[in-house]
Scaffold this active site. Structure first.
Site, PDB file in Angstrom:
ATOM      1  N   CYS A 375      70.347  23.494  16.322  1.00 17.03           N
ATOM      2  CA  CYS A 375      70.992  23.521  17.631  1.00 17.03           C
ATOM      3  C   CYS A 375      71.622  24.893  17.892  1.00 17.03           C
ATOM      4  CB  CYS A 375      72.017  22.387  17.719  1.00 17.03           C
ATOM      5  SG  CYS A 375      72.645  22.089  19.389  1.00 17.03           S
ATOM      6  N   HIS A 539      68.707  17.953  16.357  1.00 19.05           N
ATOM      7  CA  HIS A 539      69.496  17.621  15.166  1.00 19.05           C
ATOM      8  C   HIS A 539      68.670  16.692  14.275  1.00 19.05           C
ATOM      9  CE1 HIS A 539      73.394  19.396  16.253  1.00 19.05           C
ATOM     10  NE2 HIS A 539      73.069  19.098  17.496  1.00 19.05           N
ATOM     11  N   GLU A 541      68.860  16.115  11.309  1.00 20.50           N
ATOM     12  CA  GLU A 541      69.666  15.450  10.282  1.00 20.50           C
ATOM     13  C   GLU A 541      69.987  14.006  10.638  1.00 20.50           C
ATOM     14  OE1 GLU A 541      72.719  17.925  12.748  1.00 20.50           O
ATOM     15  OE2 GLU A 541      70.612  18.026  12.153  1.00 20.50           O
TER      16      GLU A 541
END
Length: 577
Positions: A375, A539, A541
Site C-alpha cells: 500500500c 494488503h 497480508e
C-alpha cells in the site's frame, strides 16, 4: 480484561468445534462509540483489519479468519456507535411508530437482532464481548445477550470468562483475587460462567483451580489453564489437552460429528518451531513506537504473514521493527540494513517518517536486497523510483505535498469530494478488488504457483452474482484475463499521467484494476532486473493463512533466502540442529 487474549481464545474455540464437525462463525463486539476501527490510531488500538466487503474492524476478526478459514463480513462486528446510529436512523424514519425510544428495549433489541443475523447459517456463533467486566460501556451488550438467552433458551448458551491471573514479581505467587472479582461483577449482570479460561504466564496449579472453583461454583474440570505459549497457533492444542471441545459440546447437548484430527495443524506447528534456516527482515514503518515501547500490533497481519511464509520455506523469520524516523534523525545508519536479508515497507498514512522510509527503499533497490512494499510501501517505492531513476527530483505524493507539480501519487478522483467534505470514516477504497495481472510478470508467476488464481476465480463469479458487490470486479475478460482479488484500504493512487513515463524508464506495472468507466488503477509494480523488488497497492497480508501463505510473502522469503546465500554464510537455526 482488555488485551488478555479473548480474541485468540474465541478463535481457538471456533477451530476446536470445527474439528468436531460444527460450522462456526464469530462476532466481535467492541463497546466503544466509534462506528468502526477505521479512524482509530494504530498505535492506540492496533491494526485495522479489512474485510472483503469493506469493513474496517478490530484485529480480532483477523484471528477469527485465520483460525476458522472463513472470510467474515463486516456485520460480524458490532460497536456501540453502530447500534445507536442504526436505532437513531430508524427513529428518524418513523419506524418506531411514535414509541419512546430507549436503551431497553430498543438498543438491546438491535444488539440481539445483529447477533442473530450474523449467526444465520451456522451451527455455533461465538460472541466475543470486548473490554473488561465491570466497564459501563459493555453493560448493554451483556444485558442483550442475557435477554437473548431468555428468549432462545439457556440450553443454547455457554458462557466463557477469559481472565488473567497475575504473578507479582515481589511475591512470586499467582493471584486469583482479580478473577474472583471478575466473576462477582459478571454475576451482577445475571451471568455465571460455565467455563473459566485462566490466562497466566505459567500453567494453573491445582491449588489455584480449587480456590477459583470454590468462589465461582464452577466445576473443577471447567476451569481451563491457558499459559503463555510459543505461538498463537499452539492455543487450540493446549485447550484440547483439557478436553475443552468435548466439554463444551456436552454442555450444549451436542454430540461430536467426527473425531478431531489435528495432524495437519500439528505438522504446521512443528515446522514453525523447528526450521533449519533463519531469515532476518527489516520492517521499516511508521506505527512502531509510542514513548519507550514498540507496538508491533500495528502490523500484526504482516507479522503473521511472514510466519506463514516462513513455515512454507522451512525458515524462522526474525523481524526487526524500524521506525523510519530513525534514519531521518541519524539515530540509525542506512548501512545497518546490511544485516538483513530483506526489507518490507508496510501500510501507513501521512508524511512523518517518509524520508527515512524512502532512503530504506533506495537502499534495497540499489543493493539488490529483496523488497516488498504494501500500500503506502508501493506508493513510496514509486516516488523513490521517480526521483532517483527517472530524474524527477521533486516527485512526491499529494498526501505529503499539495504544491508539488510532480505528484506521482495523487488522490483518487472518487476521493476528492470526500476529503473536501471531511467525511473520513468508512470512505476510503475499502475491501476486495480485482486486479488483472500482466503476462510473464513475476507477480503472475507467484499467484499461479500458489493456486490462488483458481480460488479467486470462484470468488469473482460469486461477486458478479451480487449486483451491489460486482463493482469490486471491475472490467475483466473472463476466461482470458488472469485476475486476483486482494483487499484494499487507501485514498491515494499512482497518478495515471506518470504511468507511461515510469514504464519507459523500466518500472513494470504488473497488475491493474479497470473500473467500469475505463479508469485504470495501478495495483502491482516490479523491477524485472532486481532479485525481488515487488510492491502492491493492496494488503495481501489479510488473506494469508498458516496452510496457505500469501504468494507475495512466500516469494519474498524465498528471495531473502537466496540473497542470504549469495551474500555469505546463512543464519543457522540452532534449535533445528
Amino acid at each position: 480484561m482488555s488485551g488478555v487474549g479473548k480474541g485468540l481464545t474465541t478463535a481457538s474455540v471456533g477451530r476446536i468445534l470445527g474439528e468436531y464437525g460444527y460450522r462456526c462463525t464469530a462476532v466481535k463486539i467492541d463497546p466503544y462509540i466509534n462506528c468502526d476501527a477505521g479512524t482509530m490510531r494504530p498505535t492506540e488500538h492496533g491494526e485495522v483489519w479489512v474485510t472483503d466487503d469493506g469493513g474496517e474492524i478490530d484485529q480480532d476478526l483477523g484471528n477469527y479468519e485465520r483460525f476458522l478459514g472463513l472470510d467474515l463480513p463486516r456485520h460480524n462486528n458490532l460497536t456501540t456507535g453502530q447500534i445507536y446510529h442504526s436505532v437513531i436512523e430508524r427513529e428518524r424514519r418513523g419506524e418506531y411508530l411514535g414509541q419512546t425510544v430507549q436503551p431497553i428495549p430498543h438498543i438491546t433489541g438491535e444488539i440481539q437482532r445483529r447477533i442473530q443475523e450474523a449467526a444465520k447459517g451456522f451451527d455455533v456463533a461465538l460472541i466475543e464481548i470486548g473490554g473488561t467486566v465491570g466497564d459501563y460501556e459493555n453493560e448493554p451488550f451483556l444485558f442483550a445477550v442475557k435477554g437473548l438467552e431468555r428468549e432462545i433458551g439457556e440450553e443454547h448458551f455457554v458462557y466463557v470468562l477469559v481472565t488473567y491471573l497475575p504473578i507479582p514479581r515481589h511475591v512470586g505467587e499467582m493471584k486469583t483475587k482479580p478473577t474472583q472479582q471478575a466473576i462477582r461483577l459478571l454475576g451482577e449482570q445475571g451471568i455465571l460462567p460455565d467455563f473459566i479460561v485462566c490466562r497466566a504466564e505459567t500453567s494453573l496449579d491445582e491449588v489455584r483451580k480449587k480456590k477459583i472453583m470454590v468462589n465461582a461454583n464452577v466445576p473443577m474440570d471447567h476451569i481451563i489453564s491457558a499459559p503463555d505459549l510459543a505461538t498463537v497457533y499452539d492455543i487450540p492444542i493446549r485447550l484440547e489437552e483439557e478436553d475443552l471441545g468435548a466439554k463444551m459440546l456436552a454442555k450444549m447437548g451436542f454430540q461430536p460429528r467426527r473425531e478431531p484430527d489435528w495432524t495437519h495443524w500439528q505438522n504446521l506447528l512443528e515446522r514453525s518451531k523447528t526450521p533449519s534456516q533463519v531469515v532476518r527482515v527489516a520492517m521499516v514503518g511508521k506505527y512502531v513506537e509510542i514513548g519507550d515501547f514498540q507496538l508491533t500490533d500495528s502490523y500484526i497481519s504482516v507479522n503473521q504473514s511472514l510466519l506463514h511464509a516462513g513455515v512454507a520455506n522451512d525458515s524462522k523469520i526474525e523481524i526487526t521493527w524500524i521506525d523510519g524516523r530513525k534514519f531521518e534523525r541519524d539515530d540509525m545508519d542506512l548501512e545497518a540494513l546490511t544485516d538483513y536479508d530483506g526489507i518490507i515497507v508496510p501500510g501507513a498514512f501521512g508524511e512523518g517518517g517518509a524520508d527515512g522510509v524512502l532512503a530504506a527503499i533506495r537502499y534495497a533497490r540499489e543493493n539488490g536486497v529483496p523488497f516488498l512494499g504494501l500500500c503506502y510501501g508501493m506508493q513510496l517505492a514509486v516516488v523513490e523510483y521517480a526521483r532517483n531513476v527517472v530524474g524527477i527530483k521533486d516527485a512526491s505524493s499529494e498526501e505529503f505535498s499539495d504544491d508539488s507539480p510532480n505528484q506521482v501519487v495523487s488522490v483518487q478522483e472518487s476521493q476528492k469530494q470526500v476529503l473536501e467534505d471531511e467525511q473520513y470514516g468508512a470512505s476510503m477504497r475499502l475491501g476486495a478488488y480485482a486486479a488483472v495481472l500482466k503476462k510473464d510478470s513475476r507477480v503472475l508467476a507467484l499467484y499461479e504457483e500458489s493456486g490462488r488464481l483458481g480460488e479467486d476465480a470462484d470468488r469473482i463469479r460469486q461477486l458478479l452474482e451480487v449486483p451491489a458487490e460486482s463493482f469490486r470486479v471491475g472490467e475483466i475478460m473472463q476466461g482470458h484475463d488472469q485476475v486476483v482479488l486482494e483487499r484494499h484500504r487507501h485514498r491515494y493512487e499512482i497518478s495515471p499521467r506518470f504511468v507511461e513515463l515510469l514504464e519507459d524508464q523500466g518500472l513494470v506495472f504488473s497488475g491493474h484494476h479497470r473500473r467500469a468507466d475505463g479508469t485504470r488503477l495501478m495495483e502491482f509494480i516490479e523491477l524485472p532486473d532486481h532479485p525481488y523488488f515487488l510492491a502492491t497497492q493492496a494488503h495481501p497480508e489479510f488473506k494469508s493463512r498458516m496452510d496457505n501463505p500469501a504468494p507475495m510473502f512466500s516469494g519474498f522469503v524465498k528471495a531473502a533466502l537466496a540473497h542470504q546465500q549469495a551474500s555469505g554464510a546463512p543464519h543457522v537455526q540452532a534449535a533445528a540442529s
